[in-house]
Design a protein around this motif. Structure first.
Motif, PDB file in Angstrom:
ATOM      1  N   LEU A  67      -9.014  18.622 -12.246  1.00 37.82           N
ATOM      2  CA  LEU A  67      -8.199  18.740 -11.029  1.00 37.82           C
ATOM      3  C   LEU A  67      -9.015  18.324  -9.801  1.00 37.82           C
ATOM      4  O   LEU A  67      -8.500  17.680  -8.886  1.00 37.82           O
ATOM      5  N   HIS A  68     -10.285  18.682  -9.808  1.00 33.32           N
ATOM      6  CA  HIS A  68     -11.148  18.259  -8.701  1.00 33.32           C
ATOM      7  C   HIS A  68     -11.208  16.738  -8.621  1.00 33.32           C
ATOM      8  O   HIS A  68     -10.995  16.135  -7.561  1.00 33.32           O
ATOM      9  N   ARG A  69     -11.437  16.116  -9.756  1.00 38.71           N
ATOM     10  CA  ARG A  69     -11.513  14.647  -9.758  1.00 38.71           C
ATOM     11  C   ARG A  69     -10.188  14.031  -9.324  1.00 38.71           C
ATOM     12  O   ARG A  69     -10.156  13.070  -8.552  1.00 38.71           O
ATOM     13  N   ALA A  70      -9.092  14.607  -9.834  1.00 30.78           N
ATOM     14  CA  ALA A  70      -7.777  14.066  -9.479  1.00 30.78           C
ATOM     15  C   ALA A  70      -7.551  14.155  -7.971  1.00 30.78           C
ATOM     16  O   ALA A  70      -7.071  13.204  -7.347  1.00 30.78           O
ATOM     17  N   ARG A  71      -7.906  15.284  -7.377  1.00 30.54           N
ATOM     18  CA  ARG A  71      -7.673  15.446  -5.931  1.00 30.54           C
ATOM     19  C   ARG A  71      -8.508  14.464  -5.121  1.00 30.54           C
ATOM     20  O   ARG A  71      -8.015  13.843  -4.172  1.00 30.54           O
ATOM     21  N   VAL A  72      -9.767  14.329  -5.507  1.00 29.33           N
ATOM     22  CA  VAL A  72     -10.649  13.395  -4.794  1.00 29.33           C
ATOM     23  C   VAL A  72     -10.106  11.972  -4.901  1.00 29.33           C
ATOM     24  O   VAL A  72     -10.017  11.236  -3.906  1.00 29.33           O
ATOM     25  N   LEU A  73      -9.706  11.592  -6.114  1.00 26.88           N
ATOM     26  CA  LEU A  73      -9.272  10.213  -6.324  1.00 26.88           C
ATOM     27  C   LEU A  73      -7.898   9.944  -5.706  1.00 26.88           C
ATOM     28  O   LEU A  73      -7.664   8.862  -5.154  1.00 26.88           O
ATOM     29  N   MET A  74      -7.011  10.917  -5.773  1.00 23.40           N
ATOM     30  CA  MET A  74      -5.700  10.733  -5.142  1.00 23.40           C
ATOM     31  C   MET A  74      -5.840  10.620  -3.626  1.00 23.40           C
ATOM     32  O   MET A  74      -5.188   9.801  -2.988  1.00 23.40           O
ATOM     33  N   ARG A  75      -6.690  11.444  -3.074  1.00 19.96           N
ATOM     34  CA  ARG A  75      -6.897  11.389  -1.621  1.00 19.96           C
ATOM     35  C   ARG A  75      -7.403  10.014  -1.199  1.00 19.96           C
ATOM     36  O   ARG A  75      -6.879   9.399  -0.265  1.00 19.96           O
ATOM     37  N   SER A  76      -8.404   9.535  -1.914  1.00 22.32           N
ATOM     38  CA  SER A  76      -8.985   8.269  -1.471  1.00 22.32           C
ATOM     39  C   SER A  76      -8.066   7.094  -1.779  1.00 22.32           C
ATOM     40  O   SER A  76      -8.009   6.120  -1.028  1.00 22.32           O
ATOM     41  N   CYS A  77      -7.319   7.189  -2.866  1.00 21.36           N
ATOM     42  CA  CYS A  77      -6.358   6.124  -3.188  1.00 21.36           C
ATOM     43  C   CYS A  77      -5.270   6.043  -2.123  1.00 21.36           C
ATOM     44  O   CYS A  77      -4.914   4.965  -1.657  1.00 21.36           O
ATOM     45  N   LEU A  78      -4.769   7.204  -1.697  1.00 17.90           N
ATOM     46  CA  LEU A  78      -3.741   7.206  -0.649  1.00 17.90           C
ATOM     47  C   LEU A  78      -4.304   6.731   0.688  1.00 17.90           C
ATOM     48  O   LEU A  78      -3.626   6.043   1.441  1.00 17.90           O
ATOM     49  N   GLU A  79      -5.543   7.078   0.938  1.00 18.33           N
ATOM     50  CA  GLU A  79      -6.180   6.608   2.166  1.00 18.33           C
ATOM     51  C   GLU A  79      -6.200   5.080   2.191  1.00 18.33           C
ATOM     52  O   GLU A  79      -5.860   4.452   3.172  1.00 18.33           O
ATOM     53  N   LYS A  80      -6.573   4.513   1.035  1.00 20.63           N
ATOM     54  CA  LYS A  80      -6.672   3.058   0.935  1.00 20.63           C
ATOM     55  C   LYS A  80      -5.313   2.386   0.950  1.00 20.63           C
ATOM     56  O   LYS A  80      -5.086   1.423   1.668  1.00 20.63           O
ATOM     57  N   THR A  81      -4.398   2.890   0.137  1.00 20.06           N
ATOM     58  CA  THR A  81      -3.154   2.144  -0.069  1.00 20.06           C
ATOM     59  C   THR A  81      -2.048   2.537   0.894  1.00 20.06           C
ATOM     60  O   THR A  81      -1.060   1.822   1.026  1.00 20.06           O
ATOM     61  N   TRP A  82      -2.163   3.660   1.548  1.00 15.08           N
ATOM     62  CA  TRP A  82      -1.094   4.045   2.453  1.00 15.08           C
ATOM     63  C   TRP A  82      -1.569   4.247   3.885  1.00 15.08           C
ATOM     64  O   TRP A  82      -1.169   3.550   4.790  1.00 15.08           O
ATOM     65  N   PHE A  83      -2.486   5.189   4.066  1.00 19.04           N
ATOM     66  CA  PHE A  83      -2.822   5.583   5.425  1.00 19.04           C
ATOM     67  C   PHE A  83      -3.595   4.495   6.196  1.00 19.04           C
ATOM     68  O   PHE A  83      -3.398   4.321   7.382  1.00 19.04           O
ATOM     69  N   LYS A  84      -4.445   3.790   5.464  1.00 14.65           N
ATOM     70  CA  LYS A  84      -5.209   2.736   6.141  1.00 14.65           C
ATOM     71  C   LYS A  84      -4.438   1.437   6.217  1.00 14.65           C
ATOM     72  O   LYS A  84      -4.752   0.568   7.010  1.00 14.65           O
ATOM     73  N   ALA A  85      -3.436   1.324   5.367  1.00 17.06           N
ATOM     74  CA  ALA A  85      -2.674   0.083   5.329  1.00 17.06           C
ATOM     75  C   ALA A  85      -1.715   0.010   6.512  1.00 17.06           C
ATOM     76  O   ALA A  85      -0.879  -0.876   6.586  1.00 17.06           O
ATOM     77  N   GLY A  86      -1.840   0.964   7.429  1.00 17.90           N
ATOM     78  CA  GLY A  86      -1.065   0.892   8.663  1.00 17.90           C
ATOM     79  C   GLY A  86       0.359   1.416   8.542  1.00 17.90           C
ATOM     80  O   GLY A  86       1.169   1.217   9.421  1.00 17.90           O
ATOM     81  N   ASN A  87       0.644   2.102   7.448  1.00 22.28           N
ATOM     82  CA  ASN A  87       1.972   2.702   7.315  1.00 22.28           C
ATOM     83  C   ASN A  87       2.023   3.986   8.118  1.00 22.28           C
ATOM     84  O   ASN A  87       1.017   4.630   8.348  1.00 22.28           O
ATOM     85  N   SER A  88       3.179   4.334   8.546  1.00 18.71           N
ATOM     86  CA  SER A  88       3.316   5.665   9.156  1.00 18.71           C
ATOM     87  C   SER A  88       4.762   6.081   9.120  1.00 18.71           C
ATOM     88  O   SER A  88       5.614   5.326   8.733  1.00 18.71           O
TER      89      SER A  88
END
Lengths: 191, 89
Positions: A170-191
């Motif tokens: 679960l720790h790994r999943a949370r870390v990886l989901m957070r960073s994946c969303l950062e890359k593919t959603w939050f940084k991609a300029g979506n809001s």
């Protein structure tokens, strides 16, 4: 205030889509979600005498569906017992400096308050494609815990793993989901 | 200062593990203290902690939400077939 169970003829129209949507969020497979909903109605029909009038029938159907989903996973992982050790460890380690154990990079602040995202379909497809990158057992553990609010003891039984392994994945999943969303959603300029 | 000696600053790696385990089990006193201290001093980790707990809240709400616009639906044929099964079983 109690009401009797409605006529089974009406069940599918009243609750079919609702149950299907719920199942789909947890199993991500349309034909499996359909089967689970069908099984839910059939099981409800069989046990309708045991329906307690104190509870709302909608809650009752969702309870049955939840059991069906857990049964499905229990069957699946009976064939794949044991702790998950698939290669997510390196991916998580990569966030930290080898020697000091400190974060290598500052995470970006997320611009959007999460509650605005509920109705945003594109966000959810980004999230589910992030989930697809996780190993299967890790993904199911994450869904059961973070979506379904299942107790950790019960998740361990269903997935056939130890509590310690569950905490690790679960720790790994949370870390990886957070960073994946950062890359593919939050940084991609979506809001 | 004495406190700092007793409670050495944990690394981000360790804090990451503890902030996650806090979501799954009760942490011991020493774990809570060292995590709290780390988060108070490390902006990166405290952002990450907010984001992963925020994500959990969002996901749990999402599961319970029946969408007005994007609700997936069974096809009419699928519904008819399930109804048929209910009638004949």
């Amino acid at each position: 205030m109690t009401e009797p169970l409605s006529n089974p003829d009406k069940w599918v129209d009243l609750y079919g889509d609702m149950l299907y949507g719920y199942a789909l969020k947890l199993v991500s497979n349309t034909s499996l979600a359909h089967d689970l909903v069908q099984d839910t109605f059939l099981a409800a029909l069989k046990s309708r005498k045991s329906f307690k009038k104190q509870s709302h029938e909608k809650t009752w159907f969702f309870g049955i569906l939840k059991h069906k989903i857990l049964d499905h996973l229990r069957d699946k992982y009976r064939q794949m017992p044991g702790n998950e050790n698939a290669g997510t460890e390196e991916a998580v380690e990569a966030f930290f400096d080898n020697a000091s154990g400190m974060l290598k990079k500052m995470p970006s602040a997320w611009q959007v308050h999460p509650s605005e995202l509920i109705e945003k379909e594109e966000f959810w497809s980004a999230l589910y494609s992030c989930l697809d990158h996780l190993p299967e057992k890790t993904r199911d553990a994450f869904k059961l815990r973070e979506l379904e609010e299942e107790k950790t003891e019960d998740i361990c039984k269903v997935l056939n793993i130890t509590a310690t392994n569950l905490w690790v994945i679960l720790h790994r999943a949370r870390v990886l989901m957070r960073s994946c969303l950062e890359k593919t959603w939050f940084k991609a300029g979506n809001s | 200062m004495k406190m700092m000696k007793m409670m050495p600053m944990i690394s981000c790696r360790e804090a990451s593990r503890l902030m996650s385990e806090k979501m799954d089990r009760g942490l011991g006193l020493a774990e809570r203290l060292s995590l709290g201290l780390h988060l108070a001093m490390c902006r990166g980790c405290s952002l990450i902690a907010q984001q992963i707990t925020g994500l959990r809240k969002l996901l749990r709400k999402y599961l319970k939400t029946v969408s007005k616009r994007n609700q997936p639906q069974l096809t009419p044929e699928q519904k008819d077939r399930i109804k048929q099964k209910l009638k004949t079983s």
